[in-house]
Motif scaffolding. Sequence first.
Motif, PDB file in Angstrom:
ATOM      1  N   VAL A  40     -61.458  16.759 109.617  1.00 57.74           N
ATOM      2  CA  VAL A  40     -62.216  17.469 110.648  1.00 57.74           C
ATOM      3  C   VAL A  40     -63.468  18.105 110.057  1.00 57.74           C
ATOM      4  CG1 VAL A  40     -62.156  19.420 112.243  1.00 57.74           C
ATOM      5  CG2 VAL A  40     -60.211  17.867 112.114  1.00 57.74           C
ATOM      6  N   VAL A  41     -63.338  18.764 108.913  1.00 52.29           N
ATOM      7  CA  VAL A  41     -64.505  19.383 108.284  1.00 52.29           C
ATOM      8  C   VAL A  41     -65.531  18.321 107.914  1.00 52.29           C
ATOM      9  CG1 VAL A  41     -65.324  20.716 106.306  1.00 52.29           C
ATOM     10  CG2 VAL A  41     -63.219  21.378 107.454  1.00 52.29           C
ATOM     11  N   GLY A  42     -65.063  17.175 107.402  1.00 49.30           N
ATOM     12  CA  GLY A  42     -65.974  16.086 107.091  1.00 49.30           C
ATOM     13  C   GLY A  42     -66.712  15.587 108.319  1.00 49.30           C
ATOM     14  N   SER A  43     -66.013  15.499 109.438  1.00 54.52           N
ATOM     15  CA  SER A  43     -66.658  15.055 110.672  1.00 54.52           C
ATOM     16  C   SER A  43     -67.697  16.066 111.148  1.00 54.52           C
ATOM     17  CB  SER A  43     -65.600  14.846 111.762  1.00 54.52           C
ATOM     18  OG  SER A  43     -64.739  13.779 111.439  1.00 54.52           O
ATOM     19  N   MET A  93     -77.148  22.256  96.489  1.00 60.62           N
ATOM     20  CA  MET A  93     -76.487  21.016  96.092  1.00 60.62           C
ATOM     21  C   MET A  93     -75.242  21.319  95.281  1.00 60.62           C
ATOM     22  SD  MET A  93     -77.970  18.363  97.367  1.00 60.62           S
ATOM     23  CE  MET A  93     -77.376  17.051  96.311  1.00 60.62           C
ATOM     24  N   GLY A  94     -75.321  22.326  94.406  1.00 57.39           N
ATOM     25  CA  GLY A  94     -74.137  22.727  93.651  1.00 57.39           C
ATOM     26  C   GLY A  94     -73.037  23.264  94.549  1.00 57.39           C
ATOM     27  N   THR A  95     -73.417  24.049  95.573  1.00 56.37           N
ATOM     28  CA  THR A  95     -72.433  24.567  96.523  1.00 56.37           C
ATOM     29  C   THR A  95     -71.767  23.444  97.300  1.00 56.37           C
ATOM     30  OG1 THR A  95     -73.767  26.586  96.754  1.00 56.37           O
ATOM     31  CG2 THR A  95     -72.097  26.168  98.442  1.00 56.37           C
ATOM     32  N   LEU A  96     -72.546  22.437  97.678  1.00 55.22           N
ATOM     33  CA  LEU A  96     -71.985  21.285  98.393  1.00 55.22           C
ATOM     34  C   LEU A  96     -70.958  20.557  97.527  1.00 55.22           C
ATOM     35  CD1 LEU A  96     -75.042  19.691 100.261  1.00 55.22           C
ATOM     36  CD2 LEU A  96     -72.920  20.530 101.286  1.00 55.22           C
ATOM     37  N   MET A  97     -71.275  20.359  96.267  1.00 55.71           N
ATOM     38  CA  MET A  97     -70.330  19.671  95.384  1.00 55.71           C
ATOM     39  C   MET A  97     -69.043  20.479  95.225  1.00 55.71           C
ATOM     40  SD  MET A  97     -72.643  17.839  92.411  1.00 55.71           S
ATOM     41  CE  MET A  97     -73.617  19.274  91.967  1.00 55.71           C
ATOM     42  N   LEU A  98     -69.182  21.806  95.145  1.00 56.26           N
ATOM     43  CA  LEU A  98     -67.998  22.660  95.049  1.00 56.26           C
ATOM     44  C   LEU A  98     -67.145  22.536  96.312  1.00 56.26           C
ATOM     45  CD1 LEU A  98     -66.296  24.886  93.725  1.00 56.26           C
ATOM     46  CD2 LEU A  98     -67.881  26.563  94.725  1.00 56.26           C
ATOM     47  N   MET A  99     -67.787  22.533  97.481  1.00 61.00           N
ATOM     48  CA  MET A  99     -67.047  22.436  98.733  1.00 61.00           C
ATOM     49  C   MET A  99     -66.327  21.092  98.846  1.00 61.00           C
ATOM     50  SD  MET A  99     -68.463  22.857 102.643  1.00 61.00           S
ATOM     51  CE  MET A  99     -69.609  21.487 102.457  1.00 61.00           C
ATOM     52  N   PHE A 100     -67.018  20.012  98.505  1.00 53.61           N
ATOM     53  CA  PHE A 100     -66.386  18.692  98.571  1.00 53.61           C
ATOM     54  C   PHE A 100     -65.199  18.598  97.615  1.00 53.61           C
ATOM     55  CE2 PHE A 100     -70.759  17.039  99.932  1.00 53.61           C
ATOM     56  CZ  PHE A 100     -70.428  17.123 101.269  1.00 53.61           C
ATOM     57  N   VAL A 130     -67.777  11.132 100.589  1.00 52.50           N
ATOM     58  CA  VAL A 130     -69.002  11.910 100.834  1.00 52.50           C
ATOM     59  C   VAL A 130     -70.139  10.989 101.243  1.00 52.50           C
ATOM     60  CG1 VAL A 130     -70.750  13.381  99.752  1.00 52.50           C
ATOM     61  CG2 VAL A 130     -68.318  13.762  99.269  1.00 52.50           C
ATOM     62  N   ALA A 131     -70.246   9.847 100.572  1.00 53.18           N
ATOM     63  CA  ALA A 131     -71.294   8.884 100.913  1.00 53.18           C
ATOM     64  C   ALA A 131     -71.118   8.369 102.331  1.00 53.18           C
ATOM     65  CB  ALA A 131     -71.274   7.720  99.920  1.00 53.18           C
ATOM     66  N   ARG A 132     -69.869   8.137 102.758  1.00 54.74           N
ATOM     67  CA  ARG A 132     -69.631   7.667 104.127  1.00 54.74           C
ATOM     68  C   ARG A 132     -70.027   8.726 105.153  1.00 54.74           C
ATOM     69  NH1 ARG A 132     -64.876   5.444 101.802  1.00 54.74           N
ATOM     70  NH2 ARG A 132     -63.633   7.233 102.494  1.00 54.74           N
ATOM     71  N   VAL A 147     -62.781  15.343 115.915  1.00 51.83           N
ATOM     72  CA  VAL A 147     -62.850  16.738 116.361  1.00 51.83           C
ATOM     73  C   VAL A 147     -62.052  16.926 117.644  1.00 51.83           C
ATOM     74  CG1 VAL A 147     -64.408  18.582 117.090  1.00 51.83           C
ATOM     75  CG2 VAL A 147     -65.080  17.067 115.225  1.00 51.83           C
ATOM     76  N   VAL A 148     -62.142  15.945 118.553  1.00 52.13           N
ATOM     77  CA  VAL A 148     -61.415  16.028 119.825  1.00 52.13           C
ATOM     78  C   VAL A 148     -59.915  16.057 119.594  1.00 52.13           C
ATOM     79  CG1 VAL A 148     -60.905  14.816 121.972  1.00 52.13           C
ATOM     80  CG2 VAL A 148     -63.263  14.980 121.172  1.00 52.13           C
ATOM     81  N   ARG A 149     -59.425  15.208 118.680  1.00 48.67           N
ATOM     82  CA  ARG A 149     -57.987  15.161 118.411  1.00 48.67           C
ATOM     83  C   ARG A 149     -57.476  16.487 117.863  1.00 48.67           C
ATOM     84  NH1 ARG A 149     -59.193   9.875 116.633  1.00 48.67           N
ATOM     85  NH2 ARG A 149     -59.384  10.612 114.472  1.00 48.67           N
TER      86      ARG A 149
END
Length: 484
Positions: free
Chosen positions: A276-279, A388-395, A405-407, A469-471
């Motif tokens: 869900v977070v990825g979406s 960018m560093g924060t994004l890598m930490l979150m992922f 992440v690429a998808r 997200v709907v599900r």
Amino acid sequence: MLANLISSSGLNVYRALLQFVFNVALTHYLAPAEFGIVNFILPLVTLVILLGDFGLSTAVVRDRDLGEHEAGAAFTLSVFVALLLGFAVNIALWLLPDPRALEVRPIIVAFSVVPLLSLATIVPRALVERKLAYRSLAAIEAIAISSGALCGLILAAQGAGVWSLVAFHLITQAVRFAGFFLLSCSDIRANLRWSSTRRLLSFGSWVFGSSLLTFLFRNGDNIIIGAMLGPAALGAYAFAYQFIVLPLMVLTWPASGVLLATFSRLRPDAGEARKVVGSVICLTATATFPTTAFLVIEGPYILPYVLGPQWQLATQIAAILAPIGALQSLSSYIGPTMLIRGRAKSLFLLNLATTVLTLLLFTAVAWFGWNIVQLCWVYLMFSTVIFMGTLMLMFTMLGMTWSSVARILWLPCLASALGSTAAMIVHLSSRSVPVSTSSLLYSSLAFVMTTMLTLVLQRRLILEHLSSVVRMGGKNPIPLGAAP
């Protein structure tokens, strides 16, 4: 969950557009220095609101066992703290010996009412959000800001000057308080047993620390620029800074609130939460990346037509700062990601490091005498590394692989790149200097059409993220008070 996201994001789209139109309209009545005065005072008002909140709003939304007596104690505590802080600010103001304070003293006195109204609204609004009643929440917020903007524009047209901005904030907060209190008064039993809020304050203290650092991060630059570079530079910077905050206001902040409230009720497993977070991240990037690219490519040509020649500096700064907004729109999701996992302390430490480094950067650049444009270029490079560093930490926290992440991000990146390329080709093929209106129209159409075509051809991917997200929203919530 999708309906709540639409209501919350729709509200923020309306609020951001209305705020932008309101500010643009005021540029015809106010000078940049007058904007600078208000934007120098607003951080102080926001700080008072933050101190009075002490994380209660987030704690109320997240708490599963909150009763009307505890809510009533939290409500009266917020009001008492607001009165105390407002009184202290006004006493300190009248003791200032600097004669320059005489100019802004009446404005600060008027603004001191804003924290009282805002803090009195914290618990009633949190109770509405706790019930996931985002449609009612959005309606009240929309009515409030519309009322404030209408009154502010009327006053500006009548020559009220900076007081039109004061009226905007006062009326907006007054309508918010009236609406949310009427909607949640049955859930509040006002009392002075503040000891019953100990559980809420225990969790809220770390949230408060993170919020305080976020305040310093987002407002410390205004204070430093206003003090060291002057109100004119601050007015241009503060106006351009809207383009950083816009993606956060419209998408990230409302989506973060919905994620926190929904996950607190539904308690998904790690795989569901990751999906869900990825979406949500993909949908956010699909909206913010092309918009940011358009502002960078076309903004320097379009904004001067809208704002006028006296705001030329603001248009230049907006194009520089816009990419920061796109990066923050994604990296800010680390907040709900950590809070959902109960890592409020870790979030506080992360915000502490980011805030200290950012304020040191602004102070150093301003101290060495660099102008506002040079400062913004340095800020862009610094922010790119940090976010960018924060994004890598979150992922990493979400357990995402680089392929996942690429998808998530390849489509918004591709749409932005193709749209920018199409617009630049049109600009290069046109030899008119300065850029003509027709050339600007063709390049803008080329950007929009290319971007939209790319997204339409990949609509299946976007629909997959929407269905995810709907599900999640279709799951049955765990009753309040159930054991975790």
